[in-house]
Design a protein around this motif. Structure first.
Motif, PDB file in Angstrom:
ATOM      1  N   HIS A 147      -7.420  -1.989  -7.803  1.00  0.00           N
ATOM      2  CA  HIS A 147      -8.763  -2.389  -6.918  1.00  0.00           C
ATOM      3  C   HIS A 147      -9.293  -0.736  -7.069  1.00  0.00           C
ATOM      4  CE1 HIS A 147      -7.277  -6.123  -7.430  1.00  0.00           C
ATOM      5  NE2 HIS A 147      -8.970  -6.742  -7.045  1.00  0.00           N
ATOM      6  N   CYS A 148      -8.901   0.567  -7.111  1.00  0.00           N
ATOM      7  CA  CYS A 148      -8.854   1.558  -6.454  1.00  0.00           C
ATOM      8  C   CYS A 148     -10.223   1.616  -6.844  1.00  0.00           C
ATOM      9  CB  CYS A 148      -7.878   2.891  -7.469  1.00  0.00           C
ATOM     10  SG  CYS A 148      -7.869   3.828  -6.350  1.00  0.00           S
ATOM     11  N   VAL A 149     -11.566   0.956  -6.281  1.00  0.00           N
ATOM     12  CA  VAL A 149     -12.699   1.787  -5.962  1.00  0.00           C
ATOM     13  C   VAL A 149     -12.964   3.192  -4.652  1.00  0.00           C
ATOM     14  CG1 VAL A 149     -14.793   1.362  -5.050  1.00  0.00           C
ATOM     15  CG2 VAL A 149     -13.367  -0.247  -5.716  1.00  0.00           C
ATOM     16  N   SER A 150     -11.838   3.261  -3.648  1.00  0.00           N
ATOM     17  CA  SER A 150     -11.441   4.588  -2.593  1.00  0.00           C
ATOM     18  C   SER A 150     -10.066   3.968  -2.258  1.00  0.00           C
ATOM     19  CB  SER A 150     -12.444   4.485  -2.034  1.00  0.00           C
ATOM     20  OG  SER A 150     -12.264   3.158  -0.978  1.00  0.00           O
ATOM     21  N   TRP A 151      -9.672   5.320  -1.870  1.00  0.00           N
ATOM     22  CA  TRP A 151      -8.150   5.276  -1.520  1.00  0.00           C
ATOM     23  C   TRP A 151      -7.611   4.132  -0.302  1.00  0.00           C
ATOM     24  CZ3 TRP A 151      -6.756   5.792   3.731  1.00  0.00           C
ATOM     25  CH2 TRP A 151      -7.763   6.278   4.659  1.00  0.00           C
ATOM     26  N   MET A 152      -8.847   4.006   0.684  1.00  0.00           N
ATOM     27  CA  MET A 152      -9.031   2.912   1.820  1.00  0.00           C
ATOM     28  C   MET A 152      -9.260   1.428   1.032  1.00  0.00           C
ATOM     29  SD  MET A 152      -8.342   2.006   4.914  1.00  0.00           S
ATOM     30  CE  MET A 152      -8.728   3.292   5.661  1.00  0.00           C
ATOM     31  N   TYR A 153      -9.908   1.025  -0.054  1.00  0.00           N
ATOM     32  CA  TYR A 153     -10.049  -0.028  -0.451  1.00  0.00           C
ATOM     33  C   TYR A 153      -8.906  -0.375  -1.453  1.00  0.00           C
ATOM     34  CZ  TYR A 153     -12.149  -3.953  -3.020  1.00  0.00           C
ATOM     35  OH  TYR A 153     -12.930  -5.055  -2.852  1.00  0.00           O
ATOM     36  N   ALA A 154      -8.569   0.527  -1.852  1.00  0.00           N
ATOM     37  CA  ALA A 154      -6.884   0.587  -3.262  1.00  0.00           C
ATOM     38  C   ALA A 154      -5.934  -0.188  -1.748  1.00  0.00           C
ATOM     39  CB  ALA A 154      -6.192   1.787  -3.444  1.00  0.00           C
ATOM     40  N   LEU A 156      -6.893  -1.135   1.240  1.00  0.00           N
ATOM     41  CA  LEU A 156      -6.454  -2.684   2.079  1.00  0.00           C
ATOM     42  C   LEU A 156      -5.686  -3.269   1.494  1.00  0.00           C
ATOM     43  CD1 LEU A 156     -10.040  -1.338   3.439  1.00  0.00           C
ATOM     44  CD2 LEU A 156      -7.611  -2.092   4.480  1.00  0.00           C
ATOM     45  N   THR A 157      -6.707  -3.128  -0.141  1.00  0.00           N
ATOM     46  CA  THR A 157      -5.972  -4.356  -1.213  1.00  0.00           C
ATOM     47  C   THR A 157      -4.621  -4.678  -1.485  1.00  0.00           C
ATOM     48  OG1 THR A 157      -7.889  -3.786  -2.267  1.00  0.00           O
ATOM     49  CG2 THR A 157      -6.580  -5.055  -3.564  1.00  0.00           C
ATOM     50  N   GLY A 161      -2.998  -8.352  -1.067  1.00  0.00           N
ATOM     51  CA  GLY A 161      -1.424  -8.380  -1.750  1.00  0.00           C
ATOM     52  C   GLY A 161      -0.479  -9.287  -1.167  1.00  0.00           C
ATOM     53  N   VAL A 162       0.144  -7.696   0.061  1.00  0.00           N
ATOM     54  CA  VAL A 162       1.272  -8.323   0.921  1.00  0.00           C
ATOM     55  C   VAL A 162       0.691  -9.738   1.306  1.00  0.00           C
ATOM     56  CG1 VAL A 162       2.557  -7.770   2.169  1.00  0.00           C
ATOM     57  CG2 VAL A 162       2.216  -5.539   1.298  1.00  0.00           C
ATOM     58  N   TYR A 163      -0.074  -9.650   1.788  1.00  0.00           N
ATOM     59  CA  TYR A 163      -0.965 -11.040   2.581  1.00  0.00           C
ATOM     60  C   TYR A 163      -0.409 -12.332   1.501  1.00  0.00           C
ATOM     61  CZ  TYR A 163      -3.120 -14.436   5.555  1.00  0.00           C
ATOM     62  OH  TYR A 163      -3.474 -15.608   6.225  1.00  0.00           O
ATOM     63  N   LEU A 164      -0.940 -11.729   0.557  1.00  0.00           N
ATOM     64  CA  LEU A 164      -1.495 -13.175  -0.391  1.00  0.00           C
ATOM     65  C   LEU A 164       0.628 -13.516  -1.158  1.00  0.00           C
ATOM     66  CD1 LEU A 164      -4.579 -12.442  -2.393  1.00  0.00           C
ATOM     67  CD2 LEU A 164      -3.937 -14.109  -0.675  1.00  0.00           C
ATOM     68  N   GLY A 165       1.494 -12.829  -0.982  1.00  0.00           N
ATOM     69  CA  GLY A 165       2.383 -12.258  -1.252  1.00  0.00           C
ATOM     70  C   GLY A 165       3.419 -13.548  -0.076  1.00  0.00           C
ATOM     71  N   LEU A 166       2.883 -13.293   0.797  1.00  0.00           N
ATOM     72  CA  LEU A 166       3.732 -14.195   1.787  1.00  0.00           C
ATOM     73  C   LEU A 166       3.053 -15.585   1.919  1.00  0.00           C
ATOM     74  CD1 LEU A 166       3.403 -11.562   4.756  1.00  0.00           C
ATOM     75  CD2 LEU A 166       5.816 -11.763   3.372  1.00  0.00           C
ATOM     76  N   VAL A 167       2.120 -15.414   1.537  1.00  0.00           N
ATOM     77  CA  VAL A 167       1.345 -17.534   1.641  1.00  0.00           C
ATOM     78  C   VAL A 167       1.894 -18.115   0.293  1.00  0.00           C
ATOM     79  CG1 VAL A 167      -0.350 -18.877   0.582  1.00  0.00           C
ATOM     80  CG2 VAL A 167      -0.814 -16.782   2.783  1.00  0.00           C
ATOM     81  N   TRP A 168       2.401 -17.174  -0.061  1.00  0.00           N
ATOM     82  CA  TRP A 168       2.949 -17.257  -2.300  1.00  0.00           C
ATOM     83  C   TRP A 168       4.704 -18.132  -1.310  1.00  0.00           C
ATOM     84  CZ3 TRP A 168       6.183 -15.762  -6.038  1.00  0.00           C
ATOM     85  CH2 TRP A 168       6.605 -16.546  -6.792  1.00  0.00           C
ATOM     86  N   TRP A 169       4.918 -16.935  -0.595  1.00  0.00           N
ATOM     87  CA  TRP A 169       6.406 -17.242  -0.019  1.00  0.00           C
ATOM     88  C   TRP A 169       6.309 -18.707   0.594  1.00  0.00           C
ATOM     89  CZ3 TRP A 169       8.818 -11.949   1.042  1.00  0.00           C
ATOM     90  CH2 TRP A 169       8.973 -11.053   0.434  1.00  0.00           C
TER      91      TRP A 169
END
Length: 189
Positions: A147-154, A156-157, A161-169
């Protein structure tokens, strides 16, 4: 002699083109996920459990992400301003012909297909290969990089991803609620 070249105009995409392109791109991610799961011996379909409570948790888990979105959307920090400019110039004009139902389709496709690949296959594979925390982090790095649109966007993504992975756990590796979380966030965004 000078060469007089007009600037290339941004190609206009119609509504059907956007929907078709989403289907192809996101569908390709799902096909990659299914192929990788088969090749790597990851039990893909065992991670899907229909449970109204967990689906509700998937919706609720989108709320913190939406909160971060609203804060970032109002931030005057240069990296956030740049993300808004990139979205305003690149993405939003292409989405203009889409209806709310179209945007829901786009969000569902992204939520289902990306989570199928990144949480259900990539994160699970890296967790099996290393330690769970490394699986979470490595899958999130790949998610951010793609999702590398910019360094900040990458960045944030990656955090998303970490958050979504934690939700998955937290929902005992049930893929459907995390797909719902991702789709709800994307639809609001």
């Amino acid at each position: 002699d000078t060469l007089d070249i007009e600037p290339v105009k941004q190609q206009a995409f119609g509504r059907s083109s956007i929907l078709w392109m989403t289907f192809v791109v996101e569908g390709s991610l799902a096909a990659i996920a299914i192929g990788l799961a088969f090749w790597l011996g990851i039990p893909l379909w065992e991670t899907f459990r229909w449970n109204p409570r967990e689906l509700g948790l998937g919706v609720a888990a989108a709320i913190p992400m939406i909160g971060v979105l609203f804060v970032a959307a109002r931030s005057q920090l240069a990296p956030f301003v740049r993300i808004r400019e990139l979205l305003d110039e690149g993405l939003l004009p292409r989405l203009k012909p889409c209806t709310l139902v179209d945007l829901m389709f786009l969000a569902i496709m992204a939520g289902v297909c990306e989570e199928l690949l990144f949480r259900t296959v990539v994160q699970q594979y890296f967790e099996n290969l290393t330690e769970p925390i490394w699986g979470l982090l490595l899958a999130s790095v790949v998610f951010g990089f793609l999702h590398c649109v910019s360094w900040m966007y990458a960045l944030l993504t990656f955090v998303a991803g970490v958050y979504l992975g934690l939700v998955w756990w937290a929902i005992e590796k049930n893929s459907l609620p995390v797909m719902v979380t991702h789709a709800v966030y994307d639809w609001v965004a």
